[in-house]
Write a protein that holds these residues in place. Structure first.
Motif, PDB file in Angstrom:
ATOM      1  N   LYS A   1       0.844  -1.201   0.000  1.00 43.40           N
ATOM      2  CA  LYS A   1       0.000   0.000   0.000  1.00 43.40           C
ATOM      3  C   LYS A   1       0.879   1.250   0.000  1.00 43.40           C
ATOM      4  O   LYS A   1       0.586   2.230  -0.685  1.00 43.40           O
TER       5      LYS A   1
ATOM      6  N   HIS B   1       2.113   1.950  -3.413  1.00 38.51           N
ATOM      7  CA  HIS B   1       1.065   2.570  -4.238  1.00 38.51           C
ATOM      8  C   HIS B   1       0.981   4.067  -3.941  1.00 38.51           C
ATOM      9  O   HIS B   1       0.858   4.883  -4.850  1.00 38.51           O
ATOM     10  N   ILE B   2       1.031   4.416  -2.667  1.00 37.01           N
ATOM     11  CA  ILE B   2       0.940   5.827  -2.265  1.00 37.01           C
ATOM     12  C   ILE B   2       2.121   6.625  -2.822  1.00 37.01           C
ATOM     13  O   ILE B   2       1.924   7.683  -3.424  1.00 37.01           O
TER      14      ILE B   2
ATOM     15  N   ALA C   1       1.829   6.976  -6.590  1.00 37.04           N
ATOM     16  CA  ALA C   1       0.779   7.926  -6.977  1.00 37.04           C
ATOM     17  C   ALA C   1       1.302   9.364  -6.826  1.00 37.04           C
ATOM     18  O   ALA C   1       1.036  10.217  -7.671  1.00 37.04           O
TER      19      ALA C   1
ATOM     20  N   TRP D   1      -7.049  -3.068  -1.274  1.00 33.11           N
ATOM     21  CA  TRP D   1      -7.606  -1.852  -0.654  1.00 33.11           C
ATOM     22  C   TRP D   1      -9.050  -2.039  -0.193  1.00 33.11           C
ATOM     23  O   TRP D   1      -9.597  -1.189   0.476  1.00 33.11           O
TER      24      TRP D   1
ATOM     25  N   PRO E   1      -9.362   1.519  -5.337  1.00 33.10           N
ATOM     26  CA  PRO E   1      -8.053   1.837  -4.774  1.00 33.10           C
ATOM     27  C   PRO E   1      -7.624   3.298  -4.862  1.00 33.10           C
ATOM     28  O   PRO E   1      -6.902   3.768  -3.987  1.00 33.10           O
TER      29      PRO E   1
ATOM     30  N   ILE F   1      -5.664   5.659  -1.886  1.00 28.47           N
ATOM     31  CA  ILE F   1      -4.287   5.964  -2.306  1.00 28.47           C
ATOM     32  C   ILE F   1      -4.084   7.475  -2.352  1.00 28.47           C
ATOM     33  O   ILE F   1      -3.099   7.992  -1.840  1.00 28.47           O
TER      34      ILE F   1
END
Length: 97
Positions: free
Chosen positions: A38, A41-42, A45, A76, A80, A84
């Motif tokens: 996760k 992903h953050i 992004a 998620w 998502p 995010i």
């Protein structure tokens, strides 16, 4: 840690206030654990937003992080892009209400 003011959807009102610590505090306050995937992903992004100035749609983002879209939804437990972007201190994705 004190979390800066958030809007009704939990997004930071002052995006410049974002730090990784604030992201973790927000997730904790929301009862969400941010694991390594996760967190990747953050950060991806945020990287994408820096480069292109927009929040990508999930299809484009899944390709960008080389992840399976269905797996992202499972991870998620929701669309998502909303969590995010929320924990990434980014604007709400278009199409999210």
């Amino acid at each position: 840690m004190e979390i800066p003011q958030r809007d009704g959807d939990g997004y930071l009102i002052e995006r410049d206030a974002w730090t990784p610590e604030i992201a973790r505090a927000m997730a904790d306050a929301d009862g969400l654990a941010l694991n390594e995937v996760k967190w990747t992903h953050i950060t991806k992004a945020r990287e994408y937003y820096e480069a292109f100035g927009v929040v990508p749609p999930i299809r484009k983002f899944a390709k960008y992080v080389e992840a399976d879209q269905k797996e992202m939804f499972k991870l998620w437990m929701t669309g998502p892009m909303k969590p995010i972007t929320k924990y990434g201190g980014l604007p709400k994705p278009t199409g999210c209400v």
